[in-house]
Write a protein that holds these residues in place. Structure first.
Motif, PDB file in Angstrom:
ATOM      1  N   LEU A  42     -80.024  90.424-122.817  1.00 28.62           N
ATOM      2  CA  LEU A  42     -79.010  90.072-121.816  1.00 28.62           C
ATOM      3  C   LEU A  42     -79.254  90.717-120.463  1.00 28.62           C
ATOM      4  O   LEU A  42     -78.907  90.139-119.431  1.00 28.62           O
ATOM      5  CB  LEU A  42     -77.621  90.441-122.329  1.00 28.62           C
ATOM      6  N   VAL A  43     -79.849  91.884-120.432  1.00 27.81           N
ATOM      7  CA  VAL A  43     -80.124  92.550-119.156  1.00 27.81           C
ATOM      8  C   VAL A  43     -81.150  91.744-118.371  1.00 27.81           C
ATOM      9  O   VAL A  43     -80.966  91.469-117.178  1.00 27.81           O
ATOM     10  CB  VAL A  43     -80.581  94.008-119.366  1.00 27.81           C
ATOM     11  N   THR A  44     -82.222  91.330-119.034  1.00 27.94           N
ATOM     12  CA  THR A  44     -83.238  90.510-118.365  1.00 27.94           C
ATOM     13  C   THR A  44     -82.653  89.172-117.936  1.00 27.94           C
ATOM     14  O   THR A  44     -82.947  88.684-116.839  1.00 27.94           O
ATOM     15  CB  THR A  44     -84.458  90.302-119.289  1.00 27.94           C
ATOM     16  N   LEU A  45     -81.805  88.594-118.760  1.00 17.80           N
ATOM     17  CA  LEU A  45     -81.193  87.305-118.423  1.00 17.80           C
ATOM     18  C   LEU A  45     -80.322  87.433-117.181  1.00 17.80           C
ATOM     19  O   LEU A  45     -80.458  86.651-116.231  1.00 17.80           O
ATOM     20  CB  LEU A  45     -80.373  86.777-119.602  1.00 17.80           C
ATOM     21  N   GLY A  80     -82.602  86.301-114.483  1.00 21.10           N
ATOM     22  CA  GLY A  80     -82.450  84.886-114.780  1.00 21.10           C
ATOM     23  C   GLY A  80     -83.493  84.387-115.753  1.00 21.10           C
ATOM     24  O   GLY A  80     -83.884  83.220-115.721  1.00 21.10           O
ATOM     25  N   ASN A  81     -83.938  85.285-116.624  1.00 23.12           N
ATOM     26  CA  ASN A  81     -85.026  84.953-117.523  1.00 23.12           C
ATOM     27  C   ASN A  81     -84.607  85.210-118.971  1.00 23.12           C
ATOM     28  O   ASN A  81     -84.501  86.363-119.380  1.00 23.12           O
ATOM     29  CB  ASN A  81     -86.254  85.805-117.162  1.00 23.12           C
ATOM     30  N   PRO A  82     -84.371  84.163-119.764  1.00 22.51           N
ATOM     31  CA  PRO A  82     -83.976  84.358-121.163  1.00 22.51           C
ATOM     32  C   PRO A  82     -85.185  84.687-122.048  1.00 22.51           C
ATOM     33  O   PRO A  82     -85.896  83.811-122.517  1.00 22.51           O
ATOM     34  CB  PRO A  82     -83.346  83.020-121.552  1.00 22.51           C
ATOM     35  N   VAL A  83     -85.426  85.980-122.225  1.00 24.20           N
ATOM     36  CA  VAL A  83     -86.555  86.469-123.018  1.00 24.20           C
ATOM     37  C   VAL A  83     -86.020  87.128-124.281  1.00 24.20           C
ATOM     38  O   VAL A  83     -85.066  87.901-124.218  1.00 24.20           O
ATOM     39  CB  VAL A  83     -87.374  87.503-122.202  1.00 24.20           C
ATOM     40  N   GLU A  84     -86.644  86.833-125.414  1.00 28.72           N
ATOM     41  CA  GLU A  84     -86.212  87.451-126.666  1.00 28.72           C
ATOM     42  C   GLU A  84     -86.532  88.937-126.665  1.00 28.72           C
ATOM     43  O   GLU A  84     -87.604  89.356-126.249  1.00 28.72           O
ATOM     44  CB  GLU A  84     -86.898  86.781-127.854  1.00 28.72           C
ATOM     45  N   GLY A  85     -85.556  89.717-127.146  1.00 28.92           N
ATOM     46  CA  GLY A  85     -85.747  91.153-127.264  1.00 28.92           C
ATOM     47  C   GLY A  85     -86.363  91.500-128.609  1.00 28.92           C
ATOM     48  O   GLY A  85     -86.770  90.628-129.374  1.00 28.92           O
ATOM     49  N   PHE A  86     -86.407  92.800-128.884  1.00 30.71           N
ATOM     50  CA  PHE A  86     -87.033  93.316-130.097  1.00 30.71           C
ATOM     51  C   PHE A  86     -86.025  94.131-130.902  1.00 30.71           C
ATOM     52  O   PHE A  86     -85.184  94.820-130.341  1.00 30.71           O
ATOM     53  CB  PHE A  86     -88.229  94.200-129.739  1.00 30.71           C
ATOM     54  N   ALA A  87     -86.166  94.069-132.209  1.00 29.48           N
ATOM     55  CA  ALA A  87     -85.245  94.763-133.105  1.00 29.48           C
ATOM     56  C   ALA A  87     -85.242  96.273-132.894  1.00 29.48           C
ATOM     57  O   ALA A  87     -84.222  96.923-133.098  1.00 29.48           O
ATOM     58  CB  ALA A  87     -85.592  94.443-134.558  1.00 29.48           C
ATOM     59  N   ASN A  88     -86.365  96.844-132.460  1.00 28.40           N
ATOM     60  CA  ASN A  88     -86.405  98.296-132.283  1.00 28.40           C
ATOM     61  C   ASN A  88     -85.647  98.749-131.027  1.00 28.40           C
ATOM     62  O   ASN A  88     -85.456  99.953-130.829  1.00 28.40           O
ATOM     63  CB  ASN A  88     -87.834  98.837-132.302  1.00 28.40           C
ATOM     64  N   TYR A  89     -85.207  97.815-130.189  1.00 26.48           N
ATOM     65  CA  TYR A  89     -84.334  98.123-129.055  1.00 26.48           C
ATOM     66  C   TYR A  89     -83.052  97.311-129.250  1.00 26.48           C
ATOM     67  O   TYR A  89     -82.914  96.212-128.717  1.00 26.48           O
ATOM     68  CB  TYR A  89     -84.969  97.734-127.719  1.00 26.48           C
ATOM     69  N   LYS A 131     -79.354  77.804-121.700  1.00 29.99           N
ATOM     70  CA  LYS A 131     -78.421  76.951-120.945  1.00 29.99           C
ATOM     71  C   LYS A 131     -77.281  77.846-120.477  1.00 29.99           C
ATOM     72  O   LYS A 131     -76.265  77.975-121.118  1.00 29.99           O
ATOM     73  CB  LYS A 131     -77.861  75.828-121.844  1.00 29.99           C
ATOM     74  N   TYR A 132     -77.464  78.499-119.370  1.00 29.28           N
ATOM     75  CA  TYR A 132     -76.494  79.478-118.895  1.00 29.28           C
ATOM     76  C   TYR A 132     -76.155  79.261-117.426  1.00 29.28           C
ATOM     77  O   TYR A 132     -76.856  78.550-116.707  1.00 29.28           O
ATOM     78  CB  TYR A 132     -77.042  80.905-119.089  1.00 29.28           C
ATOM     79  N   VAL A 133     -75.075  79.890-117.008  1.00 27.93           N
ATOM     80  CA  VAL A 133     -74.668  79.927-115.600  1.00 27.93           C
ATOM     81  C   VAL A 133     -74.198  81.347-115.324  1.00 27.93           C
ATOM     82  O   VAL A 133     -73.484  81.941-116.130  1.00 27.93           O
ATOM     83  CB  VAL A 133     -73.510  78.931-115.319  1.00 27.93           C
ATOM     84  N   LEU A 134     -74.605  81.870-114.177  1.00 25.12           N
ATOM     85  CA  LEU A 134     -74.067  83.131-113.666  1.00 25.12           C
ATOM     86  C   LEU A 134     -73.124  82.765-112.537  1.00 25.12           C
ATOM     87  O   LEU A 134     -73.551  82.160-111.554  1.00 25.12           O
ATOM     88  CB  LEU A 134     -75.181  84.043-113.165  1.00 25.12           C
ATOM     89  N   ALA A 135     -71.847  83.086-112.691  1.00 28.39           N
ATOM     90  CA  ALA A 135     -70.847  82.761-111.663  1.00 28.39           C
ATOM     91  C   ALA A 135     -69.864  83.915-111.548  1.00 28.39           C
ATOM     92  O   ALA A 135     -69.378  84.428-112.562  1.00 28.39           O
ATOM     93  CB  ALA A 135     -70.110  81.471-112.037  1.00 28.39           C
ATOM     94  N   ASP A 136     -69.594  84.315-110.334  1.00 24.76           N
ATOM     95  CA  ASP A 136     -68.658  85.410-110.077  1.00 24.76           C
ATOM     96  C   ASP A 136     -69.012  86.661-110.868  1.00 24.76           C
ATOM     97  O   ASP A 136     -68.138  87.355-111.388  1.00 24.76           O
ATOM     98  CB  ASP A 136     -67.216  84.980-110.379  1.00 24.76           C
ATOM     99  N   GLY A 137     -70.302  86.926-111.014  1.00 23.26           N
ATOM    100  CA  GLY A 137     -70.754  88.111-111.718  1.00 23.26           C
ATOM    101  C   GLY A 137     -70.594  88.045-113.225  1.00 23.26           C
ATOM    102  O   GLY A 137     -70.696  89.060-113.905  1.00 23.26           O
ATOM    103  N   LYS A 138     -70.365  86.855-113.763  1.00 23.16           N
ATOM    104  CA  LYS A 138     -70.167  86.684-115.205  1.00 23.16           C
ATOM    105  C   LYS A 138     -71.199  85.722-115.768  1.00 23.16           C
ATOM    106  O   LYS A 138     -71.630  84.786-115.101  1.00 23.16           O
ATOM    107  CB  LYS A 138     -68.760  86.150-115.490  1.00 23.16           C
ATOM    108  N   LEU A 139     -71.557  85.964-117.029  1.00 22.46           N
ATOM    109  CA  LEU A 139     -72.513  85.124-117.739  1.00 22.46           C
ATOM    110  C   LEU A 139     -71.776  84.140-118.634  1.00 22.46           C
ATOM    111  O   LEU A 139     -70.953  84.533-119.456  1.00 22.46           O
ATOM    112  CB  LEU A 139     -73.439  86.009-118.590  1.00 22.46           C
ATOM    113  N   PHE A 140     -72.072  82.864-118.472  1.00 23.56           N
ATOM    114  CA  PHE A 140     -71.498  81.797-119.285  1.00 23.56           C
ATOM    115  C   PHE A 140     -72.642  81.090-120.011  1.00 23.56           C
ATOM    116  O   PHE A 140     -73.648  80.754-119.394  1.00 23.56           O
ATOM    117  CB  PHE A 140     -70.758  80.777-118.412  1.00 23.56           C
TER     118      PHE A 140
END
Length: 159
Positions: free
Chosen positions: A46-49, A53-62, A113-122
Motif C-alpha cells: 500500500l505504501v508503494t501504491l 501509484g504503482n501496485p506492486v506485490e509485497g513480500f511475506a517477510n515484510y 483499479k484504484y483512485v487516489l482522491a482527497d488523500g484517500k485510497l479507493f
C-alpha cells in the motif's frame, strides 16, 4: 428439557455478540498470509501504491496485521512507514469496491483499479465501477461512507 434449552441459550449468547470476522470488515478474499491472518489487498504494498501509484506485490517477510488482516510490503522501510501511519495508506471501505459499497454491496477491491482522491485510497472491482465512481467522486464517496456505516459488520453473503 427446559433447563437444557435455557442452558444452551445462555451458553450461545457470547457467540451472538461476538465481533464480525475480518473477512466481513476488510476485503481478505485472497487467502491466508504466511503469518496466518487473512491477506488483504491482494498482497499489494500500500505504501508503494499510494506514494508512487504503482501496485506492486509485497513480500511475506515484510508484513503487518491490522484489524485481523495482513498486509505485505516490498521493504522494511515501507513496512515501518505503514506502521507509523496506517490510516494514510489503508483503502477506504475496508478495501472493498467503493462503488459497490455505494450501492450496498461488498465486491472485491482490485488494487490495479484504484483512485487516489482527497488523500484517500479507493479500490474498485473493475474499470466500469471505477469510471462510475469518477463521474461523481464527492457524491459517491458520501453515499459509500453512509452505507459503510450500515454494512461494515455485515457478512458479504448477507448483502
Amino acid at each position: 428439557m427446559k433447563t437444557f434449552a435455557l442452558t444452551a441459550l445462555i451458553a450461545a449468547l457470547p457467540m451472538l455478540a461476538a465481533p464480525a470476522f475480518a473477512a466481513d470488515e476488510v476485503n481478505v478474499s485472497n487467502g491466508i498470509s504466511a503469518g496466518g491472518a487473512p491477506l488483504a489487498v491482494h498482497g499489494v504494498d500500500l505504501v508503494t501504491l499510494v506514494r508512487d501509484g504503482n501496485p506492486v506485490e509485497g513480500f511475506a517477510n515484510y508484513s503487518a496485521t491490522i484489524d485481523g488482516a495482513s498486509y505485505y510490503f516490498t521493504s522494511e522501510e515501507n513496512l515501518k512507514e505503514f506502521q507509523s501511519e496506517p490510516a494514510r495508506y489503508l483503502p477506504q471501505h475496508g478495501g472493498f469496491c467503493s462503488y459497490g459499497v455505494a450501492v450496498g454491496k461488498k465486491f472485491d477491491g482490485d488494487p490495479d483499479k484504484y483512485v487516489l482522491a482527497d488523500g484517500k485510497l479507493f479500490l474498485f472491482l473493475n474499470t466500469a465501477t471505477r469510471d462510475k465512481f469518477l463521474e461523481d467522486v464527492t457524491g459517491t464517496t458520501a453515499t459509500a461512507d453512509g452505507n459503510w456505516a450500515k454494512i461494515k459488520h455485515v457478512a458479504v453473503g448477507d448483502l
